[in-house]
Design an enzyme around this catalytic site. Structure first.
Site, short mmCIF file in Angstrom:
data_model
loop_
_atom_site.label_atom_id
_atom_site.label_comp_id
_atom_site.label_asym_id
_atom_site.label_seq_id
_atom_site.Cartn_x
_atom_site.Cartn_y
_atom_site.Cartn_z
N HIS A 4 0.85 -1.19 0.00
CA HIS A 4 0.00 0.00 0.00
C HIS A 4 0.88 1.23 0.00
O HIS A 4 1.94 1.26 0.61
CB HIS A 4 -0.92 0.02 1.22
CG HIS A 4 -2.07 0.97 1.07
ND1 HIS A 4 -3.27 0.62 0.48
CD2 HIS A 4 -2.19 2.27 1.42
CE1 HIS A 4 -4.07 1.66 0.47
NE2 HIS A 4 -3.45 2.68 1.03
N ASP A 46 -14.32 2.73 6.63
CA ASP A 46 -13.28 3.41 5.86
C ASP A 46 -13.83 3.93 4.55
O ASP A 46 -13.50 5.05 4.13
CB ASP A 46 -12.11 2.47 5.58
CG ASP A 46 -11.04 3.14 4.74
OD1 ASP A 46 -10.46 4.13 5.22
OD2 ASP A 46 -10.81 2.70 3.61
N ARG A 73 -13.08 12.62 3.93
CA ARG A 73 -11.76 13.24 4.14
C ARG A 73 -11.28 13.94 2.88
O ARG A 73 -10.65 14.99 2.95
CB ARG A 73 -10.75 12.17 4.56
CG ARG A 73 -10.95 11.66 5.96
CD ARG A 73 -10.08 10.44 6.22
NE ARG A 73 -8.68 10.73 5.98
CZ ARG A 73 -7.80 9.81 5.55
NH1 ARG A 73 -8.18 8.59 5.29
NH2 ARG A 73 -6.54 10.16 5.37
N SER A 130 -7.11 4.09 8.20
CA SER A 130 -7.69 3.84 6.89
C SER A 130 -6.98 2.68 6.19
O SER A 130 -7.62 1.75 5.70
CB SER A 130 -7.60 5.11 6.03
OG SER A 130 -8.03 4.85 4.71
N LYS A 140 -8.36 -1.82 6.07
CA LYS A 140 -8.53 -2.62 4.86
C LYS A 140 -7.58 -3.82 4.85
O LYS A 140 -7.96 -4.92 4.46
CB LYS A 140 -8.29 -1.76 3.61
CG LYS A 140 -9.29 -0.62 3.44
CD LYS A 140 -9.15 0.07 2.11
CE LYS A 140 -7.95 0.98 2.03
NZ LYS A 140 -8.15 2.29 2.64
#
Length: 426
Positions: A81, A160, A167, A182, A186
């Site tokens: 990520h 999320d 956001r 966040s 996930k």
């Protein structure tokens, strides 16, 4: 408990209890806490921050808001990520590449935040591509191909999904606590065995300084350890775009180039380094050098590109590349010299203003909008050398010609280029 009381407590800089945090997140998902209240909560966190215990509680509450993915094979389950950066299309390349290396990659990604593009928006520029799958559909795809890329939904980290879109349009993106929760909500829902983080450092990312980037990386590693998820982090340069392409369809095209063994060398190098962290952590007896050799072979042989096309088809898309992009305006260097600076904020704002990103929660993306930056910091250029290509509706070319020319600073003295990979943690 009352939402307003909890909001006031965090507004005044006090530590929230686990119960208070869970109350807000659970209420948000059941519509007992309104969008505007959760936006206020996010703003209070941005201003006052959160202690490590609060961040862990927020992450746990967001994981608990939905289901977890079932395990469907004996292969190690890994993911990468990024904290988000201009021109960052690595996920599109790395996910299918890793899947050719005997690991499963259940990638739950996000949409664009602020000036940075989102993996889901990029993939949706491919005709028919579905980023929303049921747990059964995604599990079958993982069993068959070893990879999928989807978004959080009503079943997987729904808190999320809802907070993410708030956001983006309320100026509450740049927060270590919110970014940590966040991302890891996930990833923990995906039941990973290993995660590598690409933490961007510089003007084109959310972490502008090295100290901020290290703080975020350490937060992710700490919360991951508390949840028994091993995390490593690479801190990479974002004082200029990653690669040349910025946008949605145009970044897909560049990702396909890299999958075909060509494309910008910096995109390829970062992809290999991130992948090596995961393979060496999850495959017994594999060193980083062995991992890079394996990943390089799978890029150059076309195996990774084949897996990408299979994933696209399996998720409803048509693998017709390159994807169409807007009419081109070429912008040239105004002088001889060396590239000193690329104004990432100006470039990112231009893409958003032209429709390549969102200014409001429900804005629709124009996938054909994009930029190509033809120069890198430290590169020697001559007057008249192409430095930027704008792709958009031709009627907007004149409006953006001058601002975009100012996005690149040319020095009459040689300039040293920053390293692509600044540091590694974990």
């Amino acid at each position: 408990m009352l939402p307003a009381t909890i909001l006031a407590k965090k507004r005044d800089g006090h530590e929230l209890t686990e119960g208070e945090i869970h109350f807000l997140v659970d209420g948000f998902c059941s519509d007992k806490v309104a969008d505007y209240q959760m936006a206020a909560f996010a703003m209070a966190i941005c201003i006052n921050g959160m202690l490590p215990g609060e961040i862990s509680a927020l992450t746990g509450a967001m994981v608990r808001s939905g289901d977890k993915l079932p395990r469907c094979s004996d292969r190690p389950r890994v993911d990468k990520h990024s904290t988000g950066g201009l021109g960052d299309k690595v996920s599109l390349i790395l996910a299918p590449l890793l899947a050719t290396c005997d690991v499963d990659v259940p990638m739950i990604s996000g949409r664009g935040l602020g000036l940075t593009g989102g993996t889901l928006d990029k993939l949706e520029s491919i005709e028919g591509f579905k980023t929303q799958l049921t747990i059964d559909e995604s599990t079958k795809l993982l069993r068959k191909l070893g990879v999928f890329i989807i978004g959080a939904n009503a079943k997987i980290a729904p808190a999320d999904q809802r907070l993410y879109s708030l956001r983006d349009v309320t100026g509450t993106v740049e927060s270590v606590a919110l970014i940590t929760a966040s991302i890891l909500s996930k990833k923990l829902a995906a039941r990973l065995d290993a995660l590598v983080m690409d933490v961007k450092v510089g003007s084109g990312g959310f972490m502008k300084t090295l100290d901020q980037a290290r703080e975020l990386a350490q937060s992710l590693i700490r919360v991951g350890a508390q949840s028994e998820l091993p995390i490593t982090a690479i801190l990479s340069d974002m004082d200029q775009p990653l690669g040349a392409a910025i946008g949605n369809a145009i970044e897909v095209n560049e990702a396909v180039d890299v999958l075909q063994g060509i494309g910008p060398p910096e995109v390829r190098e970062l992809t290999l380094q991130l992948g090596a962290n995961l393979l060496s952590a999850s495959l017994e007896g594999m060193s980083r050098d062995d991992a890079i050799t394996k990943l390089t072979n799978h890029l150059d042989s076309g195996i990774a590109m084949e897996r990408f096309e299979q994933m696209v088809v399996a998720q409803g898309g048509r693998p017709d590349f390159p994807r169409p992009i807007g009419s081109e305006l070429m912008i040239e260097s105004p002088a001889d010299g060396w590239i000193e600076k690329v104004d990432c904020e100006l470039l990112g704002k231009a893409v958003v203003e032209l429709g390549g990103g969102r200014r409001q929660k429900k804005d629709r993306i124009d996938p054909s909008v994009g930029l190509q930056v033809h120069c890198r910091v430290g590169q020697r250029v001559k007057r008249g050398t192409p430095i930027i290509s704008l792709h958009c509706d031709k009627r907007l070319h004149d409006e953006y010609r001058s601002p975009l020319q100012n996005a690149v600073t040319v020095s009459d003295q040689s300039v040293k280029c920053a390293p692509l990979i600044i540091d590694q943690l974990g």
